[in-house]
Scaffold this motif. Structure first.
Motif, mmCIF file in Angstrom:
data_model
loop_
_atom_site.group_PDB
_atom_site.id
_atom_site.type_symbol
_atom_site.label_atom_id
_atom_site.label_comp_id
_atom_site.label_asym_id
_atom_site.label_seq_id
_atom_site.Cartn_x
_atom_site.Cartn_y
_atom_site.Cartn_z
ATOM 1 N N LEU A 102 0.843 -1.198 0.000
ATOM 2 C CA LEU A 102 0.000 0.000 0.000
ATOM 3 C C LEU A 102 0.879 1.249 0.000
ATOM 4 O O LEU A 102 0.676 2.165 -0.799
ATOM 5 C CB LEU A 102 -0.916 0.005 1.214
ATOM 6 C CG LEU A 102 -1.872 1.189 1.242
ATOM 7 C CD1 LEU A 102 -2.966 0.981 0.223
ATOM 8 C CD2 LEU A 102 -2.465 1.394 2.602
ATOM 9 N N ALA A 103 1.877 1.279 0.880
ATOM 10 C CA ALA A 103 2.746 2.458 0.925
ATOM 11 C C ALA A 103 3.464 2.637 -0.399
ATOM 12 O O ALA A 103 3.585 3.764 -0.907
ATOM 13 C CB ALA A 103 3.756 2.302 2.069
ATOM 14 N N PHE A 104 3.913 1.540 -0.972
ATOM 15 C CA PHE A 104 4.683 1.624 -2.211
ATOM 16 C C PHE A 104 3.821 2.112 -3.371
ATOM 17 O O PHE A 104 4.169 3.072 -4.063
ATOM 18 C CB PHE A 104 5.261 0.234 -2.509
ATOM 19 C CG PHE A 104 6.163 0.185 -3.688
ATOM 20 C CD1 PHE A 104 7.454 0.675 -3.597
ATOM 21 C CD2 PHE A 104 5.744 -0.356 -4.883
ATOM 22 C CE1 PHE A 104 8.305 0.616 -4.677
ATOM 23 C CE2 PHE A 104 6.597 -0.409 -5.967
ATOM 24 C CZ PHE A 104 7.875 0.080 -5.863
ATOM 25 N N VAL A 105 2.655 1.454 -3.591
ATOM 26 C CA VAL A 105 1.845 1.872 -4.729
ATOM 27 C C VAL A 105 1.261 3.257 -4.498
ATOM 28 O O VAL A 105 1.106 4.025 -5.452
ATOM 29 C CB VAL A 105 0.737 0.849 -5.061
ATOM 30 C CG1 VAL A 105 1.318 -0.477 -5.440
ATOM 31 C CG2 VAL A 105 -0.243 0.706 -3.937
ATOM 32 N N ASN A 106 0.987 3.602 -3.234
ATOM 33 C CA ASN A 106 0.495 4.952 -2.976
ATOM 34 C C ASN A 106 1.529 5.994 -3.375
ATOM 35 O O ASN A 106 1.194 7.056 -3.908
ATOM 36 C CB ASN A 106 0.144 5.112 -1.500
ATOM 37 C CG ASN A 106 -1.313 4.812 -1.232
ATOM 38 O OD1 ASN A 106 -2.051 4.468 -2.152
ATOM 39 N ND2 ASN A 106 -1.718 4.935 0.002
ATOM 40 N N CYS A 107 2.801 5.706 -3.111
ATOM 41 C CA CYS A 107 3.862 6.630 -3.511
ATOM 42 C C CYS A 107 3.818 6.862 -5.011
ATOM 43 O O CYS A 107 3.832 8.013 -5.491
ATOM 44 C CB CYS A 107 5.229 6.048 -3.128
ATOM 45 S SG CYS A 107 5.745 6.477 -1.484
ATOM 46 N N VAL A 108 3.778 5.754 -5.759
ATOM 47 C CA VAL A 108 3.775 5.889 -7.222
ATOM 48 C C VAL A 108 2.516 6.594 -7.683
ATOM 49 O O VAL A 108 2.552 7.474 -8.559
ATOM 50 C CB VAL A 108 3.912 4.494 -7.867
ATOM 51 C CG1 VAL A 108 3.877 4.620 -9.375
ATOM 52 C CG2 VAL A 108 5.181 3.824 -7.413
ATOM 53 N N GLU A 109 1.377 6.237 -7.067
ATOM 54 C CA GLU A 109 0.123 6.874 -7.478
ATOM 55 C C GLU A 109 0.159 8.368 -7.210
ATOM 56 O O GLU A 109 -0.310 9.171 -8.019
ATOM 57 C CB GLU A 109 -1.056 6.237 -6.715
ATOM 58 C CG GLU A 109 -1.480 4.902 -7.282
ATOM 59 C CD GLU A 109 -2.179 4.042 -6.258
ATOM 60 O OE1 GLU A 109 -2.504 4.544 -5.170
ATOM 61 O OE2 GLU A 109 -2.376 2.844 -6.540
ATOM 62 N N LYS A 110 0.747 8.761 -6.074
ATOM 63 C CA LYS A 110 0.814 10.181 -5.747
ATOM 64 C C LYS A 110 1.744 10.898 -6.706
ATOM 65 O O LYS A 110 1.442 11.983 -7.203
ATOM 66 C CB LYS A 110 1.298 10.358 -4.305
ATOM 67 C CG LYS A 110 0.264 9.943 -3.289
ATOM 68 C CD LYS A 110 -0.708 11.066 -3.014
ATOM 69 C CE LYS A 110 -2.025 10.610 -2.414
ATOM 70 N NZ LYS A 110 -1.944 9.848 -1.193
ATOM 71 N N ILE A 111 2.894 10.282 -7.005
ATOM 72 C CA ILE A 111 3.852 10.944 -7.886
ATOM 73 C C ILE A 111 3.273 11.073 -9.282
ATOM 74 O O ILE A 111 3.374 12.116 -9.936
ATOM 75 C CB ILE A 111 5.179 10.152 -7.916
ATOM 76 C CG1 ILE A 111 5.889 10.285 -6.579
ATOM 77 C CG2 ILE A 111 6.077 10.640 -9.041
ATOM 78 C CD1 ILE A 111 7.117 9.441 -6.462
ATOM 79 N N ALA A 112 2.621 9.994 -9.770
ATOM 80 C CA ALA A 112 2.131 10.017 -11.139
ATOM 81 C C ALA A 112 0.726 10.566 -11.239
ATOM 82 O O ALA A 112 0.207 10.718 -12.347
ATOM 83 C CB ALA A 112 2.170 8.598 -11.706
ATOM 84 N N GLY A 113 0.077 10.824 -10.102
ATOM 85 C CA GLY A 113 -1.283 11.346 -10.140
ATOM 86 C C GLY A 113 -2.286 10.331 -10.654
ATOM 87 O O GLY A 113 -3.249 10.674 -11.343
#
Lengths: 427, 185, 180, 429
Positions: A102-113
Motif C-alpha cells: 500500500l505504501a509503495f503503490v500509494n507513492c507511485v500513485e501520488k507521484i504520477a497522479g
C-alpha cells in the motif's frame, strides 16, 4: 596449577576473605553475568542479538545488535524497475505485507497522479484489515508462547491459516501477495469470496472470546504483564515509538483516523486507547484492535461498490464486448457501468511504465506502527531512492531503556509486547 | 469527526469497556478466589477443545484444495493444436525480479514466425511473484497448482522448454478452468 | 515486580486521560512561515506529491530551527519518524520526516551534507534520530556532528565503503546486479 | 589322572544337585548379599516400569496436547502412533553425544544419572496393589520425599557442568525452586499422616478403604490435596513452574547442552517423576487402589469367587482383586497426569520471584494453617469424642485459638494480603 584452568576454579575469586558477620557484600566478590541472547534464540523473533548484562536475574544493561537479516532492500530498488522491485517488498515486513505494498503503490500513485477506483480502495481495505488480524494473531500466539502458554499459539495459527486460505483464493499466494498495482489491484475478487470473508468474521469473535478466556484475566498473565515495561508517552516520543505501544501510552494516534488514506474516512471504527502504558495495556489495545478490524471489514463488505466479483466480472465482459461492437454498430446498447467498479483507474503498461520525476512520502498505520515509504523518482523506470521506515526499527530501539532494572524473565514479556519483527528492522 | 474519536476512545479504552486498572481492581477483590475462577475458566476452555475434530491434513494422502490462482509451478501453454504459443518477446524475463531466472533464445523462421530455441526457468531462484504471468501478451506463461517442486539437485530445478510446455489438450483445459478463450490458433 | 529496581515505572502517566489527535488544515508553507517569524531563514521547497511541506535547513540553523519546530505552539513536531539519506551525486542529503501527534501534520526537513559529508545531528532535539542517523551513516557515510554514538548499525563493523552511495561498487562476481 | 569318562560321570552326578548346592551356597552368604541382589532385581523391575510409564506418558502428552489444539498428534509410527516414543528413543540413542571442551565431562555425564536414579527407586515404594509393591516401608512417604529431593542435585550439576550461562541460570533456578516447594509439599502430607497415624502408604490407602467419602482429597483434607498437587508440579518442573527449562527465556535451561541419550535420560526422568507424583496423589488423597464405592467391586459383588468356582481355578480368586486394584490405581494416576497436561496446555509460566513468593508467602502459611486445622479436627472430632468433658475444655481453647488465630489469618489472606497486592499492582500502573 592444572586445576587453575578448569572452569570451576575460574569463578572462585583469587582472594576470598572469610565472611564477617552477615555482610554479604563484603564477603562475596560478585561479577555481572553477560548473556548473549541470540542471534538464534527461541524468543528473539528472528535474528536479533541482545548483549545483556545481568546482575543476578536483573538486567543491568542491554545492547541490541541488528543487521543479521539485512537484505539491502533499499539498494535493490535502484537496480530494478518499479514493477520489477514490487514483489521483493513483500519481504520487508512479511507478516503484513499488504501494508508495504500500500505504501509503495500509494507513492507511485501520488507521484504520477494516478486515480484509484473506489472498488479497489475497498478491496484494499478488506485485505489490509484481514492482514492486520493475521499479524495480531501471530503476535498473540507468540506473546503467550513467550509467557509459556502453548495452546493459544496453535489456536492463533489455526485461524491465521484460515485467513491465509482466503488470501490464497484472492491473490494466489499465502504470504507474499504482490497483489496491489499502480492505480488498481492485480485481479478482481473471485466469485463468492466476500461471503467466505463474512463467514470468517462472523465466526471469529467467538474464537477471540476463547483466546481471552485463556489469557486475558489469567492471574499469571496479569502478574507478568501489569506494571511491567512501562513505556510512557515521553519515552515513546524519545524513541519514535508508534502504533499500539503509543496508543497504549495514551495517545489516540492512528493515521487511519487522523490522516485517512484509502477510504478509511468512509468507515466507522474506534481507536482503542489505554493510559497505563504497560505490557498489559499494549496487550489489551491489540486484542481490541482485532475487534475493530472486524468492524471495518464488515462495513467494507456491506458497502463495496459492485459487490461480489463473479457477476461483476460477467457484466464487465459484456460491457467490453458491447463497447467493442458499438464502434462498428452504434445502435448496440452498452450495459450500465459505474467507474467506481473498475479494477484500474488508468490501465498502465507495467513493462514500460515510467513515473514522472518527483518525491512522495506515504505513511500508513501498519499493525506495528507507522510504516513509511519515501520515494524519489527521476523519470526513469527505476526509483532513484526508496526508503522504508519500518515501525519495528524505532520500536526496537527503546528496548534497552525499557528493560533496565527488570528481571531477565520479564524480557520476553516486554519484548513480545513490542511486537518487533526483524525483517522490518533490518530490511 | 474528532469529537467522535474522543468519545469512542473513552468507551473503548480497553477490553469490554474496562481499563487495566479496572481489571486489577476487579480481579483483586478477592485475589485467590478470582484467580482460581479464572484459571478454571481457562482450563475448561481448553478442555472443551478435546473433542473437536482435528483440522490438520495428512499431506501426502490428503492434498490441500488449492485455488485456481495458486502460484505453483510455472508452465508454458501451447496453442490448441500443440504448437508453441510463446512469441519470444522477453517481457517475462524483463520484469522478473530475480536476475536471469528466465532465459529465452529465439529466432525467426522464413515466415517471420518466432521459433523458440531455448526457454529455461530456474525454479530454484523463483520467488513465485507472478510478474511474468501478468505481463505476458499472449497469456502463455502461467502458474499450475502444483507445489511439489523439491528435487535432489539444483540443476534439476532448472526447467527447460520441454519440461515447461503443456500440450494442446492440457492448455485448453487450463484455459477453460481459468475462463480464457479456449481455442487459440 | 521490583518497583524500586525499575526506573521506568515511575507513575508519570498514571490514569491520565488519552490525548486525541486533532487534525488541522494548515496553509501551504505553514512551517516555513513560522520559522521565518522566529527569525530563522529557511529555504522553502514547496509541497511534495503527497502534500507534505518540505523545507531545507542549513547546517548552521538546523538545530535552532528544529528546536523551534519541536516547540511550535499549535502543532509541536514531536514525533520523528525517519531519517533518509539521499545520494544526489553532487552531495548527500539527509531527509527527516517529522510528525506532530497533536495536529497530525507531517513535515519534511532536508539538510545537505557538506563536501566532507558532515551534517549536524538533530539528536539534541529529537533523541529518536539515534538509530536512524546511525543507519544513514552506515549506508551513506554522512557523519553526523554531535551524534553521541555514531557506529555502523546494519552492516558489519569491518565493512568498507558505504553501500547505498551511487558510486559504490562491490567487486564480488556473485553480485551481478551492480553491473546493470 | 582321571579319564574323560570319569569327568563326564562326575558332572552327570553333580548336575542334578546343582540347584540345591547353589541354594545352600546362597544361604551361607552374609545376609546383606541376598538382600542386595533382591533389591537389584526389584529396582530393575521398577526401572522398567518407570521407563514404560514415561514412554506411555510422552505419547499421551503429545496426543492430548494435539487434541487441545485440533491437531492429530503422532500417528505414523505403529498403530495410531503408539510406537512414536520408541522411535524417538531409538533416534536419540543413535544421535551423536556432543560434549565440548570447556565442560566438566565427569559431572556432565553424572548429572543425568543422578537425576534419573532416585526417580526409579521411588517406583519401588509406590503400592500399585496390596501386593504389587517393591518395598513396603513403614516410613514410605518420608523415603519418597527424601529421594525426590536428590534429583535436584542432578539438575544443579547439569547446569554447572554444561558451562553455559543459560544452563547455569536454569540450574540455579531449579535449586531455589526445589528447596522452596519441598516445604509446603511435606507439610501438606503431614495432615494425612496426622489423620492416619502412619507413613506407610499401604496403610494410608487402607484407611481410605471405605470409598469416596473416606478419601482424604474429598472431605477430610482437600486443601492438603490442592497444596500437594501444586507443590509437586513445581517439584517436577511442570508448567506453570517449568522455569528451570523455560524455553522462551533460557532456551532449554539446564538441558540446553545435552543431546542424544543424556537428553533422553532427563526427558525420561521428568515424565517418570510426573507419574510418581500422580501416583502419590492417587494413593494418599484418592483411595489408592480401592474403588470409589468402598472396597473392591469384584469382592463386593462376589464376582471373583463366582468366576473362580465356575472355571475351577482357585488362584483366580486372589488374582482378580489384584488386577482390579492395579486398574483403579493406574486410572486414578492417569487422571492426575491428564490434569497436569491440561494445566500445561493452559497456563503460562510464573516469574522466578513470583514463584518464590507464591511458595513462601502463600503456600507455606496456608499449609501450616491447614495442618493446624486438621490437628484440631483429629483431636476433637475423632480422639476426644468419647471423653466429653475434656473434649469441651479443649474445644473451648481450640475455638478461641481458632477465632483469633485462623480467623485472623484468613482475614489477612483475603483482605490485607489482597489489598497489599492490589495497591502494589496499582502503584506500578
Amino acid at each position: 596449577m592444572m586445576m587453575m584452568s578448569t572452569p570451576s576454579s575460574t569463578l572462585t575469586p583469587p582472594d576470598v576473605k572469610p565472611m564477617q558477620g552477615v555482610s554479604v557484600e563484603k564477603g562475596f566478590d560478585t561479577n555481572d553475568l553477560v548473556v548473549n541472547i541470540g542471534p538464534q534464540h527461541p524468543s528473539t523473533h528472528g535474528v536479533l542479538r541482545l548483549i545483556t548484562t545481568l546482575n543476578g536475574e536483573v538486567v543491568k544493561d542491554m545492547e541490541p545488535v541488528i543487521g543479521y537479516l539485512h537484505r539491502s532492500k533499499e539498494k535493490m530498488a535502484e537496480s530494478r524497475s518499479l514493477f520489477q522491485y514490487q514483489p521483493t517488498i513483500d519481504r520487508v515486513e512479511y507478516l503484513s505485507s499488504f501494508y508495504d505494498h500500500l505504501a509503495f503503490v500509494n507513492c507511485v500513485e501520488k507521484i504520477a497522479g494516478l486515480g484509484v477506483p473506489k472498488r479497489v480502495e475497498y478491496i484494499r481495505m478488506i485485505t489490509l484489515e484481514l492482514n492486520r488480524i493475521t499479524s495480531h494473531l501471530l503476535w498473540f500466539g507468540t506473546f503467550l508462547l513467550d509467557l509459556g502458554a502453548s495452546t493459544p499459539f496453535f489456536w492463533a495459527f489455526r485461524d491465521r491459516e484460515e485467513v491465509f486460505t482466503l488470501f490464497e483464493k484472492l491473490t494466489g499466494a499465502r504470504m507474499m501477495y504482490n497483489y496491489y498495482r499502480f492505480g488498481g489491484v492485480n485481479a478482481d475478487l473471485p466469485s463468492g469470496w466476500l461471503n467466505e470473508v463474512r463467514k470468517f468474521i462472523d465466526d471469529f469473535p467467538r474464537r477471540l472470546d476463547e483466546y481471552e478466556a485463556v489469557a486475558t484475566k489469567n492471574p499469571i498473565v496479569l502478574d507478568r504483564t501489569i506494571g511491567q515495561g512501562i513505556l510512557t508517552k515521553e519515552t515513546c516520543l524519545q524513541f519514535g515509538v508508534t502504533g499500539p505501544a503509543l496508543r497504549a501510552a495514551g495517545y489516540a494516534a492512528d493515521l487511519r483516523k487522523t490522516n485517512p488514506y484509502s477510504c478509511y474516512n468512509e468507515v466507522e471504527f474506534e481507536v482503542p486507547v489505554a493510559t497505563e502504558a504497560d505490557t498489559y495495556a499494549r496487550y489489551v489495545v491489540r486484542v481490541q484492535e482485532m475487534r475493530e478490524s472486524l468492524k471495518i471489514i464488515r462495513q467494507c463488505i456491506d458497502n463495496i461498490p459492485g459487490g461480489d466479483g463473479g457477476e461483476l466480472g460477467l457484466l464487465k465482459a459484456k460491457v467490453d464486448e458491447a463497447t467493442k461492437a458499438k464502434k462498428k454498430d452504434p445502435t448496440i446498447e452498452v450495459p450500465a457501468w459505474n467507474s467506481d467498479w473498475d479494477m484500474f483507474g488508468k490501465k498502465i503498461n507495467l513493462l514500460t511504465y515510467k513515473p514522472p520525476a518527483g518525491e512522495a512520502s506515504v505513511f500508513v498505520e501498519s499493525p506495528r506502527g507507522v510504516l513509511g515509504c519515501y520515494m524519489v523518482t527521476d523519470g526513469t523506470p527505476k526509483a532513484a531512492r526508496v526508503k522504508w521506515r519500518g515501525a519495528s526499527f524505532s520500536n526496537l530501539s527503546c528496548l534497552p531503556a525499557l528493560m533496565k532494572g527488570h528481571m531477565y524473565s520479564d524480557l520476553m514479556a516486554i519484548f513480545g509486547s513490542l511486537d518487533v519483527i526483524m525483517p522490518e528492522v533490518d530490511r | 469527526m474528532m469529537m467522535m474519536v474522543s468519545e469512542q476512545t473513552q468507551a473503548s479504552a480497553s477490553l469490554a469497556g474496562k481499563t487495566t486498572t479496572d481489571v486489577i481492581k476487579q480481579s483483586t477483590n478477592s485475589l485467590v478466589v478470582d484467580g482460581l475462577k479464572e484459571i478454571t475458566r481457562g482450563l475448561l476452555t481448553v478442555l472443551k477443545q478435546h473433542n473437536t475434530d482435528p483440522i490438520t491434513l495428512e499431506y501426502p494422502e490428503v492434498m490441500p484444495e488449492l485455488s485456481d490462482r495458486f502460484h505453483g509451478r510455472l508452465s508454458l501453454l501451447s496453442k490448441s493444436d500443440g504448437t508453441d504459443l510463446c512469441i519470444g518477446c522477453q517481457a517475462c524475463a524483463r520484469v522478473c525480479p530475480c536476475d536471469d531466472l528466465i532465459q529465452i533464445e529465439m529466432h525467426r523462421d522464413a515466415d517471420k514466425k518466432p521459433v523458440i530455441d531455448r526457454f529455461t526457468i530456474d525454479l530454484g531462484r523463483c520467488i513465485f511473484c507472478g510478474n511474468c504471468t501478468e505481463v505476458c501478451p499472449v497469456d502463455c506463461i502461467k502458474f499450475l497448482p502444483d507445489f511439489e517442486l523439491a528435487d535432489y539437485s539444483r540443476e534439476a530445478l532448472v526447467l527447460d522448454k520441454k519440461d515447461l510446455t503443456l500440450n494442446g489438450e492440457e492448455s485448453d483445459q487450463w484455459r477453460k478452468e481459468h475462463g480464457l478463450a479456449v481455442t487459440v490458433a | 515486580m521490583n518497583a524500586e529496581n525499575n526506573p521506568s515505572s515511575s507513575p508519570a502517566s498514571s490514569a491520565s486521560t488519552p490525548e486525541v489527535a486533532v487534525p488541522q488544515a494548515v496553509p501551504a508553507g505553514f512551517f516555513g512561515a513560522y520559522l521565518a517569524s522566529k527569525g530563522i531563514a529557511v529555504e522553502n521547497l514547496g509541497s511534495d506529491a503527497t502534500g507534505m511541506e518540505q523545507i531545507r535547513l542549513t547546517a548552521e540553523n538546523a538545530l535552532p530551527a528544529a528546536e523551534a519546530l519541536k516547540h511550535h505552539p499549535d502543532s509541536p513536531m514531536d514525533l520523528l519518524l525517519s531519517v533518509a539519506g539521499v545520494d544526489l551525486l553532487t552531495h548527500r542529503e539527509s531527509v527527516y520526516h517529522v510528525q506532530s501527534i497533536l495536529s497530525s501534520q507531517f513535515l519534511i526537513i532536508k539538510i545537505a551534507a557538506n563536501e566532507k559529508d558532515e551534517a549536524p545531528s538533530l539528536f539534541a532535539v529529537w533523541p529518536a534520530v539515534d538509530w536512524h542517523e546511525r543507519e544513514a551513516f552506515d549506508l551513506y557515510g554522512i557523519v553526523y556532528q554531535g551524534h553521541p554514538d555514531l557506529r555502523r548499525i546494519l552492516m558489519p563493523t569491518y565493512w568498507e565503503g558505504f553501500p547505498l552511495r551511487k558510486d559504490y561498487k562491490q567487486e564480488d562476481p556473485r553480485l551481478v546486479w551492480n553491473n546493470r | 589322572m582321571m579319564s574323560t569318562t570319569s569327568w563326564i560321570t562326575s558332572i552327570a552326578d553333580i548336575l542334578p544337585k546343582l540347584p540345591q548346592m547353589l541354594w545352600d551356597w546362597w544361604l551361607t552368604l552374609p545376609d546383606a548379599v541376598p538382600a542386595f541382589t533382591v533389591g537389584l532385581i526389584v529396582f530393575g523391575i521398577a526401572a522398567l516400569m518407570g521407563q514404560l510409564a514415561a514412554i506411555v506418558m510422552v505419547l499421551m502428552e503429545r496426543k492430548v496436547l494435539s487434541w487441545f489444539t485440533q491437531r492429530k498428534g503422532p500417528n505414523r509410527v505403529g498403530p495410531l502412533g503408539a510406537l512414536q516414543t520408541i522411535a524417538d528413543g531409538v533416534k536419540l540413542l543413535f544421535k551423536e553425544d556432543i560434549m565440548n571442551d570447556a565442560q566438566d565431562k565427569f559431572l556432565f555425564t553424572l548429572a543425568p544419572a543422578i537425576f534419573l536414579f532416585p526417580v526409579f527407586v521411588m517406583f519401588t515404594l509406590v503400592p500399585f496393589s496390596s501386593t504389587l509393591i517393591g518395598v513396603s516401608l513403614p516410613v514410605g512417604l518420608l523415603a519418597l520425599f527424601a529421594l525426590s529431593s536428590i534429583s535436584v542435585i542432578g539438575v544443579v550439576l547439569a547446569g554447572w557442568a554444561s558451562n553455559n550461562k543459560f544452563s547455569l541460570l536454569g540450574g540455579m533456578r531449579s535449586a531455589a525452586q526445589a528447596i522452596s516447594y519441598e516445604i509446603p509439599l511435606v507439610l501438606s502430607l503431614l495432615g494425612v499422616v496426622l489423620l492416619t497415624g502412619t507413613m506407610d502408604l499401604s496403610k494410608i490407602i487402607e484407611a481410605q478403604r471405605g470409598g469416596l467419602l473416606h478419601w482424604f482429597g474429598i472431605f477430610l483434607a482437600p486443601v492438603s490435596f490442592l497444596i500437594f498437587y501444586t507443590a509437586s508440579l513445581a517439584e517436577v518442573n511442570r508448567v506453570p513452574f517449568d522455569l528451570p527449562e523455560a524455553e522462551s527465556e533460557l532456551v532449554g535451561g539446564y538441558n540446553t547442552e545435552y543431546s542424544g541419550m543424556k537428553f533422553a535420560t532427563f526427558f525420561l526422568a521428568e515424565y517418570a517423576g510426573l507419574f510418581i507424583i500422580s501416583a502419590i496423589c492417587a494413593a494418599v488423597f484418592f483411595g489408592g487402589y480401592y474403588s470409589p464405592f468402598g472396597g473392591l467391586i469384584v469382592e463386593q459383588t462376589g464376582f471373583n469367587v463366582w468366576l473362580a468356582n465356575t472355571l475351577g481355578v482357585h488362584q483366580l480368586a486372589q488374582l482378580i482383586p489384584q488386577a482390579e486394584m492395579l486398574l483403579w490405581m493406574l486410572s486414578k494416576t492417569y487422571v492426575f497426569v491428564y490434569m497436569a497436561m491440561l494445566i500445561r496446555g493452559t497456563l503460562p509460566r510464573l516469574k522466578p520471584d513470583e514463584l518464590m513468593g507464591f511458595s513462601w508467602k502463600f503456600l507455606l502459611p496456608v499449609a501450616l494453617i491447614n495442618v493446624l486445622m486438621i490437628a484440631f479436627v483429629k483431636l476433637f472430632l475423632m480422639d476426644f469424642a468419647l471423653n466429653l468433658v475434656s473434649a469441651w475444655v479443649y474445644l473451648g481453647i481450640a475455638l478461641l485459638i481458632g477465632i483469633f488465630g485462623i480467623g485472623g489469618f484468613c482475614l489477612w489472606i483475603s483482605r490485607s494480603f489482597t489489598k497489599q497486592l492490589q495497591s502494589r499492582l496499582l502503584k506500578q500502573v
